[in-house]
Design a protein around this motif. Structure first.
Motif, PDB file in Angstrom:
ATOM      1  N   CYS A 182      17.967 122.139 -38.629  1.00 51.72           N
ATOM      2  CA  CYS A 182      19.198 122.876 -38.336  1.00 51.72           C
ATOM      3  C   CYS A 182      20.009 123.020 -39.619  1.00 51.72           C
ATOM      4  N   GLY A 183      19.980 124.204 -40.203  1.00 54.14           N
ATOM      5  CA  GLY A 183      20.694 124.472 -41.438  1.00 54.14           C
ATOM      6  C   GLY A 183      19.740 124.910 -42.532  1.00 54.14           C
ATOM      7  N   ALA A 184      19.934 126.120 -43.064  1.00 49.04           N
ATOM      8  CA  ALA A 184      19.054 126.667 -44.095  1.00 49.04           C
ATOM      9  C   ALA A 184      19.768 126.756 -45.434  1.00 49.04           C
ATOM     10  N   GLY A 185      20.556 125.711 -45.744  1.00 47.95           N
ATOM     11  CA  GLY A 185      21.071 125.571 -47.096  1.00 47.95           C
ATOM     12  C   GLY A 185      19.963 125.017 -47.980  1.00 47.95           C
ATOM     13  N   PRO A 186      20.283 124.616 -49.220  1.00 43.94           N
ATOM     14  CA  PRO A 186      19.238 124.116 -50.122  1.00 43.94           C
ATOM     15  C   PRO A 186      18.448 122.940 -49.544  1.00 43.94           C
ATOM     16  N   ALA A 187      19.130 121.992 -48.884  1.00 42.24           N
ATOM     17  CA  ALA A 187      18.422 120.828 -48.341  1.00 42.24           C
ATOM     18  C   ALA A 187      17.484 121.235 -47.212  1.00 42.24           C
ATOM     19  N   GLY A 188      17.959 122.045 -46.287  1.00 41.30           N
ATOM     20  CA  GLY A 188      17.119 122.484 -45.181  1.00 41.30           C
ATOM     21  C   GLY A 188      15.929 123.298 -45.650  1.00 41.30           C
ATOM     22  N   LEU A 189      16.161 124.192 -46.600  1.00 37.76           N
ATOM     23  CA  LEU A 189      15.075 125.016 -47.142  1.00 37.76           C
ATOM     24  C   LEU A 189      14.055 124.167 -47.889  1.00 37.76           C
ATOM     25  N   ALA A 190      14.541 123.204 -48.677  1.00 40.47           N
ATOM     26  CA  ALA A 190      13.630 122.344 -49.433  1.00 40.47           C
ATOM     27  C   ALA A 190      12.751 121.535 -48.486  1.00 40.47           C
ATOM     28  N   LEU A 191      13.357 120.955 -47.444  1.00 44.99           N
ATOM     29  CA  LEU A 191      12.580 120.165 -46.498  1.00 44.99           C
ATOM     30  C   LEU A 191      11.571 121.035 -45.760  1.00 44.99           C
TER      31      LEU A 191
ATOM     32  N   VAL B 255      16.238 117.660 -37.405  1.00 43.33           N
ATOM     33  CA  VAL B 255      16.858 117.306 -38.678  1.00 43.33           C
ATOM     34  C   VAL B 255      18.163 118.077 -38.828  1.00 43.33           C
ATOM     35  N   ALA B 256      19.251 117.350 -39.043  1.00 44.35           N
ATOM     36  CA  ALA B 256      20.551 117.976 -39.288  1.00 44.35           C
ATOM     37  C   ALA B 256      20.727 118.180 -40.784  1.00 44.35           C
ATOM     38  N   ALA B 257      20.844 119.438 -41.182  1.00 41.18           N
ATOM     39  CA  ALA B 257      21.076 119.793 -42.581  1.00 41.18           C
ATOM     40  C   ALA B 257      22.254 120.753 -42.645  1.00 41.18           C
ATOM     41  N   ASP B 258      23.302 120.440 -41.876  1.00 39.85           N
ATOM     42  CA  ASP B 258      24.397 121.382 -41.642  1.00 39.85           C
ATOM     43  C   ASP B 258      25.718 120.976 -42.294  1.00 39.85           C
ATOM     44  N   SER B 259      25.678 120.465 -43.502  1.00 43.90           N
ATOM     45  CA  SER B 259      26.850 120.217 -44.339  1.00 43.90           C
ATOM     46  C   SER B 259      27.476 118.853 -44.101  1.00 43.90           C
ATOM     47  N   ARG B 260      28.388 118.483 -45.005  1.00 45.65           N
ATOM     48  CA  ARG B 260      29.064 117.181 -44.904  1.00 45.65           C
ATOM     49  C   ARG B 260      30.025 117.125 -43.716  1.00 45.65           C
ATOM     50  N   PHE B 261      30.353 118.270 -43.143  1.00 46.74           N
ATOM     51  CA  PHE B 261      31.199 118.314 -41.945  1.00 46.74           C
ATOM     52  C   PHE B 261      30.332 118.486 -40.692  1.00 46.74           C
TER      53      PHE B 261
ATOM     54  N   THR C  87      28.493 118.962 -37.451  1.00 46.54           N
ATOM     55  CA  THR C  87      28.807 118.783 -36.034  1.00 46.54           C
ATOM     56  C   THR C  87      27.643 118.095 -35.314  1.00 46.54           C
ATOM     57  N   LEU C  88      26.422 118.349 -35.786  1.00 50.38           N
ATOM     58  CA  LEU C  88      25.262 117.707 -35.164  1.00 50.38           C
ATOM     59  C   LEU C  88      25.292 116.205 -35.384  1.00 50.38           C
ATOM     60  N   ARG C  89      25.731 115.783 -36.546  1.00 50.32           N
ATOM     61  CA  ARG C  89      25.862 114.352 -36.830  1.00 50.32           C
ATOM     62  C   ARG C  89      26.763 113.692 -35.788  1.00 50.32           C
ATOM     63  N   SER C  90      27.871 114.318 -35.499  1.00 48.40           N
ATOM     64  CA  SER C  90      28.791 113.768 -34.494  1.00 48.40           C
ATOM     65  C   SER C  90      28.158 113.752 -33.113  1.00 48.40           C
ATOM     66  N   GLN C  91      27.439 114.814 -32.748  1.00 47.48           N
ATOM     67  CA  GLN C  91      26.806 114.879 -31.436  1.00 47.48           C
ATOM     68  C   GLN C  91      25.707 113.832 -31.280  1.00 47.48           C
ATOM     69  N   LEU C  92      25.117 113.427 -32.400  1.00 51.76           N
ATOM     70  CA  LEU C  92      24.094 112.379 -32.372  1.00 51.76           C
ATOM     71  C   LEU C  92      24.709 110.979 -32.314  1.00 51.76           C
TER      72      LEU C  92
ATOM     73  N   ASP D 237      23.914 117.079 -47.515  1.00 48.09           N
ATOM     74  CA  ASP D 237      25.308 116.674 -47.385  1.00 48.09           C
ATOM     75  C   ASP D 237      25.622 116.092 -46.014  1.00 48.09           C
ATOM     76  N   ALA D 238      24.820 116.375 -45.019  1.00 48.10           N
ATOM     77  CA  ALA D 238      25.045 115.766 -43.701  1.00 48.10           C
ATOM     78  C   ALA D 238      24.866 114.256 -43.787  1.00 48.10           C
ATOM     79  N   ALA D 239      24.032 113.802 -44.723  1.00 49.00           N
ATOM     80  CA  ALA D 239      23.837 112.369 -44.946  1.00 49.00           C
ATOM     81  C   ALA D 239      24.827 111.832 -45.966  1.00 49.00           C
ATOM     82  N   VAL D 240      24.885 112.466 -47.143  1.00 50.64           N
ATOM     83  CA  VAL D 240      25.751 112.006 -48.227  1.00 50.64           C
ATOM     84  C   VAL D 240      26.422 113.208 -48.880  1.00 50.64           C
ATOM     85  N   GLY D 241      27.746 113.260 -48.809  1.00 47.57           N
ATOM     86  CA  GLY D 241      28.513 114.319 -49.461  1.00 47.57           C
ATOM     87  C   GLY D 241      29.186 113.760 -50.699  1.00 47.57           C
ATOM     88  N   MET D 242      28.604 114.013 -51.862  1.00 48.16           N
ATOM     89  CA  MET D 242      29.074 113.417 -53.111  1.00 48.16           C
ATOM     90  C   MET D 242      30.294 114.131 -53.687  1.00 48.16           C
ATOM     91  N   HIS D 243      31.099 113.385 -54.451  1.00 43.71           N
ATOM     92  CA  HIS D 243      32.099 114.009 -55.309  1.00 43.71           C
ATOM     93  C   HIS D 243      31.345 114.706 -56.435  1.00 43.71           C
TER      94      HIS D 243
END
Length: 385
Positions: free
Chosen positions: A8-17, A159-165, A167-172, A286-292
């Motif tokens: 879920c999420g086709a940003g760089p992380a989702g596409l790479a995976l 797999v949740a790859a939907d940003s540091r915010f 929503t799937l992370r919360s639903q899980l 970023d769903a796992a770790v959103g770095m500065h």
């Protein structure tokens, strides 16, 4: 689709995976709320990515590196960190066996385009674009998602790859440490009077953080971090006024600056998930770790995480087996937490405007010139997990 991994999420992380799993012969369904056209031709968003050698190797293995145009990749030869107006800099240089480079600078949009082109060419990746994921449920036997169009999909792993915010992370049921910094990062390309020589430079100045990231000769990415209100005012300036203002803020270190693009503004929030996996579900990117962004390793950590998860799934009989996901979680936590904690500590120290903070910064840079300390800091900041 019962045997497909649902990403879920086709940003760089989702596409790479997705690409990594497809290379291993694993079927993937990639769900993204954006339309396919925006994935195929991502617009320039101001963000330039400092890729480590490890990230470059991963992109090569996925087939994405060869899809980058030659003029889209810029050498990062050295890095320097300054504190205020002090001439003393903490310098980072590459290992002798790294070809004279710390890494490479590539625009976020170019990386995304290359990864999408790879995914589009792989028959075992099914893209569902222009549709949202409304809900996710994980059970001991399957992961199940409900789409915005009412369709339900099930698979051995979601797999949740939907940003540091996320929503799937919360639903899980996964909590996350969220730290809203009340500051924004402004990024845009500039032309310089004085060349950067391939050196990335960062200044922890009083009231602001500045960075200059090397691109083509005489062209760089200017990065300014300010409190939200000040950042909004700066972003609203016209290009000519912006060039003048950035020249002033950078103390003419590179001569006059001319804006080549608008400044893109990104409010800063860091995040760290309490868990990276639950039954039949995992978090990446970023769903796992959103770095500065100060250490420029958010993308690198995300890419290493997708490679770690894909490596485990590649050898699995059951793609959502609990012990496999536990190994991913432990490995990714060991790899990310030290850099996440160190980055936050650096940001806290170098943005402390009290006199005690300024003294500590100056002493820290002096101490870092001692060889053992330099090696330790270089290992931490110059290499992603």
């Amino acid at each position: 689709m019962l045997n497909s991994v649902l990403i879920c999420g086709a940003g760089p992380a989702g596409l790479a995976l997705a690409n990594d799993l497809a290379l291993a012969g694993i079927d993937v369904v990639l769900i993204e709320k954006s339309e396919e056209r925006s994935l195929a031709e991502p617009v320039f968003d101001g963000r330039e990515i400092a890729l480590t050698h490890k990230s470059t190797a991963i992109l090569r293995r996925l087939g994405a590196w060869e899809r980058l145009a030659a003029d889209a990749v810029h050498p990062l030869t050295r890095a320097k960190v300054y504190n205020g107006h002090s001439p003393l800099a903490l310098a980072f240089t590459p290992d002798a066996n790294k070809g004279g480079q710390l890494g490479s600078m590539v625009s976020n949009c170019d990386i995304r385009r290359a990864l999408f082109d790879c995914a589009a060419a792989r028959s075992n990746i099914k893209l569902m674009a222009g549709v949202s994921v409304d809900h996710v449920i994980s059970t001991p036997t399957e992961g199940r998602i409900t789409l915005g169009n009412g369709q339900t999909l099930s698979g051995p792993l979601v797999v949740a790859a939907d940003s540091r915010f996320s929503t799937l992370r919360s639903q899980l049921g996964i909590a996350a440490r969220m730290h809203r910094l009340r500051k924004s990062m402004l990024v845009g390309r500039v032309r310089l009077d004085k060349d950067h020589c391939g050196i990335a430079t960062e200044w922890f100045d009083h009231g602001q953080t500045l960075a200059l990231l090397p691109l083509a000769p005489g062209v760089a990415s200017a990065v300014v971090t300010l409190p939200d209100g000040q950042a909004a005012a700066l972003a609203d300036m016209d290009r000519r006024a912006l060039g003048t203002e950035l020249t002033r803020r950078f103390h003419r270190r590179f001569g006059a600056m001319e804006m080549l693009t608008p400044l893109h503004r990104y409010p800063l929030t860091t995040s760290y998930a309490g868990r990276f996996a639950v039954a039949r579900a995992a978090l990446v990117g970023d769903a796992a770790v959103g770095m500065h962004p100060v250490t420029a390793h958010g993308f690198n950590l995300g890419l290493s995480g997708t490679a770690r998860l894909a490596g485990l799934l590649r050898r699995a009989g059951d793609l959502g087996e609990a012990s496999l996901l536990k190994r991913y979680e432990i490995g990714h936590r060991v790899a990310t937490w030290p850099l996440y904690a160190a980055t936050n500590a650096i940001v806290g120290l170098y943005t402390d405007e009290r006199m005690t903070g300024r003294i500590a910064r100056h002493m820290g840079i002096r101490a870092a010139h001692v060889t053992p300390a330099r090696r330790m800091i270089s290992r931490l900041l110059m290499q992603a997990a």
